[in-house]
Scaffold this active site. Structure first.
Site, PDB file in Angstrom:
ATOM      1  N   LYS A  94      32.326 -46.314  -8.155  1.00 25.10           N
ATOM      2  CA  LYS A  94      33.048 -46.731  -6.951  1.00 25.10           C
ATOM      3  C   LYS A  94      32.123 -47.499  -6.014  1.00 25.10           C
ATOM      4  CE  LYS A  94      35.978 -44.558  -3.394  1.00 25.10           C
ATOM      5  NZ  LYS A  94      36.541 -43.260  -2.958  1.00 25.10           N
ATOM      6  N   SER A 169      41.008 -43.643  -1.613  1.00 22.80           N
ATOM      7  CA  SER A 169      40.184 -44.831  -1.631  1.00 22.80           C
ATOM      8  C   SER A 169      39.594 -45.155  -3.009  1.00 22.80           C
ATOM      9  CB  SER A 169      39.040 -44.667  -0.620  1.00 22.80           C
ATOM     10  OG  SER A 169      38.212 -43.554  -0.957  1.00 22.80           O
ATOM     11  N   SER A 193      41.053 -38.888  -1.658  1.00 24.56           N
ATOM     12  CA  SER A 193      40.705 -40.236  -2.089  1.00 24.56           C
ATOM     13  C   SER A 193      40.620 -40.449  -3.590  1.00 24.56           C
ATOM     14  CB  SER A 193      39.380 -40.676  -1.450  1.00 24.56           C
ATOM     15  OG  SER A 193      39.591 -41.059  -0.115  1.00 24.56           O
TER      16      SER A 193
END
Length: 490
Positions: A94, A169, A193
């Site tokens: 990520k 996210s 997330s």
């Protein structure tokens, strides 16, 4: 993009066999360990698949195949049995997390040219366990907001319907898994997330107990609202990655040792829970009626294995007030300097979060911490009666990608851009491991996730129960898919 490297080793030549894209991570690692396929050949497969589908999805905006091939070549100097748990399996990281020598933007114009010299401890551990990093997955700015878009790379789209959000996210990670540009992916989770994107994209995402996955501390040693965790297309693959991510390291004082029995072994045991609770809303949030119906039906199917399913929940009534304060404090301690020096480059939601944190008093923080302690104690007591708690992972089906956040649900208007995430951030507050398991679809064919929660540090029981329910539901193998445009009727 350069054309895929031409592999000349093994039986998978010239971008390899794209049938590998649909294999499970466990199966691909088995092929790596047997020598049937090499890490370099898997990189060829991924580069070809990314070229084919990621232009529409935008899950992996930063690629680092040269670095990956160099790492793979070094790994291949070792016998397959000595290459770590992942044995050379490629993995995206990520974009919030530092990877040495690779552009790491955190989704912010402030860091649009930032290339860290050293990787985060978590990345170093994964690479030591045989992961080969080939890409950074897209994220909203600083991970703020459960819709993956930013001013650096734009929006990530949901492969099930390209007009829809992949959530956030860890939206890039989830969309990569769903569209076949990753077998495994690392995500992170503060207020859902990795659970929200898993739900929106029809894959599995696990938020582990804090300390389970070591990372490089930043801003605060005991910062524990956010954790790193594994994402994959099925429960066993998530367990495999959790094994590779886990471990105790002196550089992270909160990290805890790996268990004696692997998480993959626990998942494969399919040890059934005796008694589980289902709640459509945890008593704290509105939920779309269709999502509630799909998750309830999935939870009730546990009864097919002889599991007692009852409607119950712990008392989480202070969750909204508590999380708002503690999250704002986290933004203040980690981003206040950016507000002072780079305000014009921050999105409005991030500015709001930091400013809310700077307004807090010691009394505000003391109250929030006391609320968290009380909710955690009540939840631990709840787990003396129930093995698992089940509820929707997300209160809505994927919404239009242009919509910054969910402003309303089932007649209720939210006070701010994060309140709609209460069903996941309440679980964050009580320190429990939780995963999102694909459990069905809406009438328009969009995925719905079931949040499954266990007592603190009981990832083994959580994974065993999730694998059992996954078998019952029969949705394993639903992904990867080719990205789909919006239905003509829309």
């Amino acid at each position: 993009m350069t054309s895929p490297a031409q592999s000349t080793q093994g039986s998978y030549r010239v971008a390899a066999d794209q049938a590998l894209v649909k294999e499970t991570a466990c199966a691909v690692v088995g092929k790596l360990k047997s020598g049937e396929v090499t890490p370099l050949e898997l990189l060829d497969v991924l580069e070809a698949r990314i070229a084919e589908v990621d232009g529409a999805v935008n899950a992996l905006p930063t690629l680092c195949f040269d670095r990956a091939r160099g790492h793979a070549a070094e790994l291949m100097k070792k016998p397959p049995a000595e290459r770590g748990l992942l044995a050379g399996l490629p993995l995206p990281i990520k974009d919030l997390t530092a990877v040495a020598g690779v552009l790491t933007t955190q989704g912010s114009p402030i860091y649009k040219d930032h290339v860290p010299a050293r990787s985060d401890l978590m990345v170093e551990n994964l690479e030591a366990n045989g992961a080969v990093v080939y890409a950074k997955s897209n994220t909203p700015e600083f991970g703020a907001g459960a819709n993956t878009f930013n001013e650096v790379f734009g929006a990530t789209r949901n492969p099930w319907d390209l007009s829809r959000s992949a959530a956030g996210s860890s939206g890039g990670a989830a969309a990569a898994l769903a569209s076949g540009t990753a077998w495994l992916a690392q995500g992170s989770d503060m207020g859902g997330s990795l659970r929200n994107p898993a739900s929106f994209c029809g894959i599995v995402g696990l938020r582990p107990s804090f300390g389970r996955v070591a990372h490089t501390p930043a801003a605060k040693i005991d910062r524990n609202l956010g954790v790193n965790g594994p994402m994959a297309r099925n429960v066993e693959d998530v367990a495999l990655l959790l094994d590779a991510m886990s471990g105790e390291f002196a550089a992270d004082p909160l990290s805890i040792p790996s268990p004696a029995t692997s998480f993959l072994t626990a998942a494969r045991s399919r040890q059934k829970p005796l008694r589980v609770a289902y709640s459509p809303d945890l008593g704290i949030t509105p939920v779309d009626p269709e999502v509630a119906a799909v998750t309830r039906k999935a939870a009730e199917r546990f009864a097919e294995a002889g599991v007692t399913v009852e409607q119950a929940k712990p008392d989480l009534s202070e969750a909204h007030e508590c999380f708002h304060v503690l999250r704002a404090f986290d933004f203040a301690i980690s981003k206040a300097e950016l507000l002072r020096t780079k305000r014009d480059l921050l999105k409005p939601e991030v500015i709001w979060n930091i400013e809310q944190g700077l307004k807090l008093s010691v009394d505000d923080l003391a109250k929030a911490e006391a609320q968290r302690v009380a909710m955690a104690a009540r939840t631990i007591e709840f787990f003396q009666s129930y093995d698992l708690l089940l509820c929707p992972a997300t209160i809505t089906a994927p919404f239009p990608v242009e919509q910054r956040y969910l402003a309303e649900c089932n007649g209720h208007t939210f006070d701010n851009y994060v309140e709609w995430l209460g069903i996941v951030y309440a679980i964050t507050l009580v320190c429990c491991p939780a995963l999102s398991l694909p459990c069905g679809f809406t009438k328009t064919g969009l995925p719905v996730g079931l949040q499954m929660v266990a007592k603190p540090r009981n990832e083994a029981g959580l994974l065993a129960g999730a694998a059992l329910l996954e078998d019952i539901l029969g949705l394993k193998g639903t992904t990867p898919i080719d990205p789909r445009p919006a239905p003509a009727s829309l």
